[in-house]
Design a protein around this motif. Structure first.
Motif, PDB file in Angstrom:
ATOM      1  N   HIS A   7       0.811  -1.221   0.000  1.00 61.36           N
ATOM      2  CA  HIS A   7       0.000   0.000   0.000  1.00 61.36           C
ATOM      3  C   HIS A   7       0.844   1.271   0.000  1.00 61.36           C
ATOM      4  O   HIS A   7       0.471   2.266  -0.624  1.00 61.36           O
ATOM      5  CB  HIS A   7      -0.936   0.009   1.204  1.00 61.36           C
ATOM      6  CG  HIS A   7      -1.979  -1.072   1.182  1.00 61.36           C
ATOM      7  ND1 HIS A   7      -2.261  -1.851   0.091  1.00 61.36           N
ATOM      8  CD2 HIS A   7      -2.831  -1.489   2.144  1.00 61.36           C
ATOM      9  CE1 HIS A   7      -3.227  -2.706   0.375  1.00 61.36           C
ATOM     10  NE2 HIS A   7      -3.588  -2.511   1.623  1.00 61.36           N
ATOM     11  N   PHE A  11       1.365   4.465  -3.212  1.00 60.46           N
ATOM     12  CA  PHE A  11       1.232   5.915  -3.042  1.00 60.46           C
ATOM     13  C   PHE A  11       2.571   6.637  -2.950  1.00 60.46           C
ATOM     14  O   PHE A  11       2.598   7.855  -2.764  1.00 60.46           O
ATOM     15  CB  PHE A  11       0.380   6.226  -1.806  1.00 60.46           C
ATOM     16  CG  PHE A  11      -1.060   5.877  -2.012  1.00 60.46           C
ATOM     17  CD1 PHE A  11      -1.900   6.714  -2.727  1.00 60.46           C
ATOM     18  CD2 PHE A  11      -1.585   4.697  -1.524  1.00 60.46           C
ATOM     19  CE1 PHE A  11      -3.230   6.392  -2.944  1.00 60.46           C
ATOM     20  CE2 PHE A  11      -2.914   4.362  -1.729  1.00 60.46           C
ATOM     21  CZ  PHE A  11      -3.732   5.211  -2.441  1.00 60.46           C
ATOM     22  N   TYR A  28      -3.926   9.761  -4.244  1.00 63.10           N
ATOM     23  CA  TYR A  28      -5.127   8.954  -4.462  1.00 63.10           C
ATOM     24  C   TYR A  28      -5.925   9.521  -5.644  1.00 63.10           C
ATOM     25  O   TYR A  28      -6.346   8.770  -6.529  1.00 63.10           O
ATOM     26  CB  TYR A  28      -5.982   8.928  -3.193  1.00 63.10           C
ATOM     27  CG  TYR A  28      -7.302   8.221  -3.359  1.00 63.10           C
ATOM     28  CD1 TYR A  28      -7.363   6.843  -3.519  1.00 63.10           C
ATOM     29  CD2 TYR A  28      -8.499   8.937  -3.357  1.00 63.10           C
ATOM     30  CE1 TYR A  28      -8.576   6.187  -3.675  1.00 63.10           C
ATOM     31  CE2 TYR A  28      -9.717   8.289  -3.506  1.00 63.10           C
ATOM     32  CZ  TYR A  28      -9.748   6.925  -3.663  1.00 63.10           C
ATOM     33  OH  TYR A  28     -10.954   6.275  -3.825  1.00 63.10           O
ATOM     34  N   GLN A  32      -6.602   7.534  -9.075  1.00 63.15           N
ATOM     35  CA  GLN A  32      -7.991   7.272  -9.465  1.00 63.15           C
ATOM     36  C   GLN A  32      -8.249   7.752 -10.887  1.00 63.15           C
ATOM     37  O   GLN A  32      -8.914   7.077 -11.659  1.00 63.15           O
ATOM     38  CB  GLN A  32      -8.963   7.948  -8.495  1.00 63.15           C
ATOM     39  CG  GLN A  32      -9.188   7.169  -7.227  1.00 63.15           C
ATOM     40  CD  GLN A  32      -9.841   5.839  -7.491  1.00 63.15           C
ATOM     41  OE1 GLN A  32      -9.188   4.847  -7.778  1.00 63.15           O
ATOM     42  NE2 GLN A  32     -11.149   5.799  -7.404  1.00 63.15           N
ATOM     43  N   ILE A  58      -6.137   0.351  -5.383  1.00 61.50           N
ATOM     44  CA  ILE A  58      -5.931   1.743  -4.981  1.00 61.50           C
ATOM     45  C   ILE A  58      -6.925   2.121  -3.879  1.00 61.50           C
ATOM     46  O   ILE A  58      -6.548   2.721  -2.871  1.00 61.50           O
ATOM     47  CB  ILE A  58      -6.061   2.690  -6.199  1.00 61.50           C
ATOM     48  CG1 ILE A  58      -4.882   2.479  -7.142  1.00 61.50           C
ATOM     49  CG2 ILE A  58      -6.165   4.148  -5.762  1.00 61.50           C
ATOM     50  CD1 ILE A  58      -5.097   3.043  -8.542  1.00 61.50           C
ATOM     51  N   ASN A  59      -8.188   1.738  -4.058  1.00 58.62           N
ATOM     52  CA  ASN A  59      -9.205   2.033  -3.042  1.00 58.62           C
ATOM     53  C   ASN A  59      -8.897   1.336  -1.719  1.00 58.62           C
ATOM     54  O   ASN A  59      -8.996   1.947  -0.652  1.00 58.62           O
ATOM     55  CB  ASN A  59     -10.600   1.635  -3.534  1.00 58.62           C
ATOM     56  CG  ASN A  59     -11.138   2.570  -4.576  1.00 58.62           C
ATOM     57  OD1 ASN A  59     -10.796   3.752  -4.605  1.00 58.62           O
ATOM     58  ND2 ASN A  59     -11.984   2.057  -5.438  1.00 58.62           N
ATOM     59  N   ASN A  62      -5.872   3.005  -0.072  1.00 56.84           N
ATOM     60  CA  ASN A  62      -6.240   4.317   0.471  1.00 56.84           C
ATOM     61  C   ASN A  62      -7.032   4.166   1.769  1.00 56.84           C
ATOM     62  O   ASN A  62      -6.735   4.828   2.763  1.00 56.84           O
ATOM     63  CB  ASN A  62      -7.046   5.111  -0.562  1.00 56.84           C
ATOM     64  CG  ASN A  62      -7.412   6.481  -0.069  1.00 56.84           C
ATOM     65  OD1 ASN A  62      -6.552   7.313   0.214  1.00 56.84           O
ATOM     66  ND2 ASN A  62      -8.704   6.732   0.058  1.00 56.84           N
TER      67      ASN A  62
END
Length: 174
Positions: A7, A11, A28, A32, A58-59, A62
């Protein structure tokens, strides 16, 4: 982006309990936009599937990184420490403190000034939560994984209590 990234790598953030929330939110939004499935509507089935997988990853990343309890659990997972959902703290003093706080929560509606009592309880719980965050971060930095795990278990209790306080606050305001 690769599906195998953790994770933090997704990012471009350092693996740490402390997270730059603004950098997380900005990155993020960028990711997206870049991997939104609508941008791949005219692409091959494989590219569409990959974009959906990336968007989901990604979700998930985040949501994990912005939640202090989920982030702590994830960091321990990265360090090889697993925590089962049923696992609880064995700290008797902490458990007694939690019982007292929960009793106070149950008695809020009957208090002379429920909003003031709830505010005080919320402030106290928030202070305890911040203290456990500090304990977790310090323990993780020192690679004291048992101590970090203990702090996480306490964070889970306190996080649940905070959500219950927020729910009661909403009920009182209605």
């Amino acid at each position: 982006m690769e599906l195998q990234q953790n994770h933090f790598e997704i990012f471009g953030l350092p693996v740490s309990y402390e997270v730059d929330r603004q950098a997380l939110a900005a990155r993020y939004r960028e990711l997206q936009q870049e991997f939104h499935p609508d941008r791949f509507a005219a692409k091959s089935d494989r590219e569409q599937r990959l974009s959906m997988q990336y968007a989901a990853q990604i979700n998930e990343a985040n949501n994990t990184l912005k939640d202090p309890v989920a982030r702590a659990a994830y960091l321990l997972q990265l360090a090889g420490v697993e925590i089962s959902p049923e696992q609880t703290t064995a700290d008797g003093e902490f458990l007694m403190q939690q019982m007292i706080l929960r009793e106070r929560l149950e008695e809020v509606r009957d208090a002379a000034d429920p909003e003031a009592e709830l505010g005080e309880l919320g402030d106290e719980t928030s202070a305890l939560f911040r203290e456990q965050q500090r304990v977790f971060a310090d323990a993780l930095t020192a690679n004291a994984l048992d101590e970090a795990k203990s702090a996480l278990l306490k964070l889970q209790f306190l996080g649940k209590l905070q959500r219950q306080i927020e729910t009661l606050e909403e009920d009182l305001l209605d």
